[in-house]
Design a protein around this motif. Structure first.
Motif, short mmCIF file in Angstrom:
data_model
loop_
_atom_site.label_atom_id
_atom_site.label_comp_id
_atom_site.label_asym_id
_atom_site.label_seq_id
_atom_site.Cartn_x
_atom_site.Cartn_y
_atom_site.Cartn_z
N MET A 1 0.83 -1.21 0.00
CA MET A 1 0.00 0.00 0.00
C MET A 1 0.86 1.26 0.00
O MET A 1 0.49 2.28 -0.58
CB MET A 1 -0.93 -0.01 1.21
CG MET A 1 -2.00 -1.09 1.15
SD MET A 1 -3.02 -1.17 2.63
CE MET A 1 -4.24 0.08 2.26
N LEU A 2 2.03 1.18 0.64
CA LEU A 2 2.95 2.31 0.63
C LEU A 2 3.63 2.43 -0.74
O LEU A 2 3.70 3.54 -1.31
CB LEU A 2 4.00 2.12 1.73
CG LEU A 2 5.06 3.21 1.85
CD1 LEU A 2 4.41 4.55 2.20
CD2 LEU A 2 6.10 2.83 2.90
N LYS A 3 4.08 1.31 -1.28
CA LYS A 3 4.80 1.31 -2.55
C LYS A 3 3.89 1.74 -3.70
O LYS A 3 4.32 2.47 -4.61
CB LYS A 3 5.36 -0.09 -2.83
CG LYS A 3 6.19 -0.18 -4.10
CD LYS A 3 6.75 -1.59 -4.26
CE LYS A 3 7.60 -1.69 -5.53
NZ LYS A 3 8.14 -3.06 -5.71
N LEU A 4 2.63 1.32 -3.69
CA LEU A 4 1.70 1.64 -4.77
C LEU A 4 0.98 2.98 -4.53
O LEU A 4 0.09 3.34 -5.30
CB LEU A 4 0.66 0.52 -4.90
CG LEU A 4 1.23 -0.86 -5.27
CD1 LEU A 4 0.15 -1.92 -5.19
CD2 LEU A 4 1.86 -0.83 -6.63
N ASP A 5 1.36 3.65 -3.47
CA ASP A 5 0.79 4.96 -3.14
C ASP A 5 -0.73 4.90 -2.98
O ASP A 5 -1.46 5.81 -3.40
CB ASP A 5 1.15 5.98 -4.23
CG ASP A 5 0.99 7.41 -3.75
OD1 ASP A 5 1.09 7.62 -2.52
OD2 ASP A 5 0.75 8.30 -4.58
N ILE A 6 -1.20 3.82 -2.37
CA ILE A 6 -2.63 3.67 -2.11
C ILE A 6 -3.02 4.51 -0.90
O ILE A 6 -4.08 5.14 -0.88
CB ILE A 6 -2.96 2.19 -1.89
CG1 ILE A 6 -2.82 1.45 -3.22
CG2 ILE A 6 -4.38 2.01 -1.35
CD1 ILE A 6 -2.86 -0.05 -3.10
N LEU A 7 -2.16 4.51 0.11
CA LEU A 7 -2.32 5.39 1.27
C LEU A 7 -0.98 6.05 1.54
O LEU A 7 0.08 5.50 1.17
CB LEU A 7 -2.78 4.61 2.51
CG LEU A 7 -4.21 4.05 2.50
CD1 LEU A 7 -4.44 3.19 3.74
CD2 LEU A 7 -5.24 5.16 2.43
N THR A 8 -1.00 7.21 2.18
CA THR A 8 0.25 7.89 2.49
C THR A 8 0.94 7.20 3.66
O THR A 8 0.33 6.43 4.40
CB THR A 8 -0.01 9.36 2.86
OG1 THR A 8 -0.74 9.41 4.10
CG2 THR A 8 -0.80 10.06 1.77
N GLU A 9 2.21 7.50 3.83
CA GLU A 9 2.96 6.91 4.94
C GLU A 9 2.36 7.32 6.28
O GLU A 9 2.30 6.53 7.22
CB GLU A 9 4.42 7.35 4.87
CG GLU A 9 5.31 6.67 5.89
CD GLU A 9 6.78 6.98 5.69
OE1 GLU A 9 7.61 6.44 6.46
OE2 GLU A 9 7.10 7.76 4.77
N SER A 10 1.87 8.58 6.36
CA SER A 10 1.26 9.06 7.59
C SER A 10 -0.04 8.30 7.89
O SER A 10 -0.28 7.91 9.04
CB SER A 10 0.97 10.56 7.47
OG SER A 10 0.23 11.01 8.59
#
Length: 510
Positions: free
Chosen positions: A174-183
């Motif tokens: 989800m982080l790598k595919l930019d589905i949700l932000t790291e925050s």
């Protein structure tokens, strides 16, 4: 739980599925094949801990079908400790309709012949399957003791596997595919990553205890030394209420929902959704005292474990109690911050002074409106959920004046009571027979008011009545002993609840 009454300004009222204590979950879509992380075949026999799928394999070609949308679970009020209520809360969730954004075009999905690195089903192996019990001279009681210790060890191993799965299959993609932000991911997953080495240490200690004959002599001293590490659960569990709310909000995004759905339908998930995995540490924590008590039952009086086990049980129970207390305070603070007031006079001090919530959920008013009712430690608050911004953030608009618990009057309305009396005429959308209803009123420092409320079933109603009685008794006991309201634990002695009389002469206001 359910609630209602007309609300003044009709702020964008949300269309909610059954509400909280407990919430529910969903899933979302990615640009990479999930076979990169796990096998892409579904296993019809997911573990006994998950939902079973009875489909049988077939060689017949079939057309692919579209995925169904998620369904949120019904929430019922419970007067259980906050930690357990939070667990049940995973079954309940308020869903709000928001405009779905179009799903961006995705590149073709690559197929890859790669075996899953995660187990598709849980092993049901017993300790007796790993040894030849007939060749040993162990008693039936000792065999049972070894079985429980083996279960403790294996379930620790399975928890580690699941936590690693959450990290590798959910968080990182989800982080790598930019589905949700790291925050956002940090808020949802909390300190889960720090729990993995903690449980790996426990597993390593337990495995070192096994002798040449695969038996464990004493497990108490090891656990007594390791249990203090579990105080790390305070931070993780306190974050879960806010994490669940954010996850439910983000699932309104089609990409998030699609990704999570693909994960749940893949074989590695065992039919569990993301929140089921995120709630595993909490459910694991409350299981330790149960396992240790079972081990103690099978431990002889002259056994080396006899002295350490009671101390270990007391220690883990204190830790669970501490985590439960802090989780209850975090839950109370989260919902208190979500309240919005139409009038400054609604900000009564009892809301600010409450440290926990007995229960909360959806109830209907006499007008058939859906209200979300909170029974805080010191006050009953009727609200209406409203979406406050484009992100779908939910706030609870306070309805009428909050009712302090020490001034509450409670009336149980019997099922089937005819709507002939003035206060019931036409109530509950014209139904002649009143079902699953009760009435709360207050004749305290402010203008008298009363609310007739309807639960969705008899069990839900009884839970509300039980929690209300508990809040009333404890508030009045506090007033009698100190002359002012003070804070109590929800597990206080309720020996005088039977003496609480239910008023039957309350007049309906407005």
């Amino acid at each position: 739980m359910d609630f209602e009454e007309k609300m003044e300004p009709e702020d964008s009222e949300t269309d909610e599925g059954p509400s909280w204590v407990p919430q529910s979950r969903d899933r979302l879509s990615a640009c990479a094949s999930f076979s990169d992380y796990a096998g892409d075949e579904e296993d019809p026999d997911a573990s006994s801990d998950s939902l079973h799928d009875s489909e049988e394999p077939c060689n017949k070609k079939v057309k692919p079908v579209g995925r169904n949308t998620g369904v949120t679970g019904i929430i019922t009020p419970v007067k259980t400790p906050a930690l357990k209520r939070l667990g049940q809360s995973i079954q309940r969730s308020i869903s709000f309709r928001t405009e779905a954004r179009p799903l961006p075009a995705m590149p073709p999905i690559r197929s890859r012949q790669k075996a899953s690195s995660f187990p598709r089903r849980r092993s049901s192996q017993l300790w007796s399957d790993t040894v030849d019990c007939r060749a040993s001279d162990l008693s039936a009681r000792e065999i049972k003791r070894q079985e429980i210790i083996y279960e403790l060890t294996q379930s620790e191993k399975q928890l580690i596997e699941d936590l690693n799965l959450v990290k590798k299959v959910y968080y990182e993609p989800m982080l790598k595919l930019d589905i949700l932000t790291e925050s956002e991911l940090g808020q949802i997953f909390g300190t889960l990553d720090s729990l993995i080495p903690l449980h790996e240490d426990c597993l390593s200690r337990l495995e070192r205890l096994r002798g040449a004959e695969k038996t464990v002599e004493a497990v108490g001293p090891t656990l007594l030394q390791w249990f203090p590490c579990l105080e790390a659960y305070i931070t993780y569990c306190c974050n879960q209420v806010a994490a669940k709310a954010l996850l439910d909000q983000k699932k309104q995004d089609r990409r998030v929902d699609h990704f999570l759905r693909l994960c749940q339908e893949s074989s590695f998930s065992r039919k569990l959704d993301l929140w089921n995995f995120l709630d595993l540490p909490r459910s694991r924590l409350v299981k330790y005292p149960l396992l240790l008590k079972e081990i103690k039952k099978c431990t002889p009086a002259d056994h080396p474990d006899e002295e350490a086990l009671p101390d270990a049980i007391e220690l883990i129970q204190n830790i669970v109690e501490q985590v439960n207390q802090k989780t209850g305070e975090a839950e109370c603070q989260f919902y208190r911050q979500g309240l919005c007031y139409l009038e400054e006079g609604q900000r009564v001090p009892e809301i600010l002074c409450s440290r926990f919530i007995y229960c909360h959920g959806e109830l209907k008013s006499t007008k058939g409106q859906k209200l979300h009712v909170f029974l805080f430690e010191l006050v009953l608050v009727l609200t209406r959920p409203v979406v406050s911004d484009r992100e779908g953030t939910v706030q609870f608009q306070v309805y009428r004046q909050p009712l302090p618990a020490q001034h509450l009057l409670l009336e149980d309305i019997p099922d089937g009571e005819a709507g002939s009396s003035g206060s019931f005429r036409g109530a509950f959308t014209g139904n002649d027979k009143v079902k699953n209803c009760f009435r709360v009123s207050s004749r305290g420092r402010s203008k008298a008011q009363s609310h007739s409320l309807q639960a969705n079933d008899s069990f839900n109603k009884q839970q509300w009545i039980s929690c209300l009685r508990q809040a009333i008794v404890q508030s009045r006991d506090s007033e009698a002993h100190t002359g002012q309201s003070s804070r109590f634990s929800p597990d206080s002695d309720l020996s005088n609840i039977a003496e609480l009389s239910l008023s039957s002469d309350i007049e309906m206001v407005g």
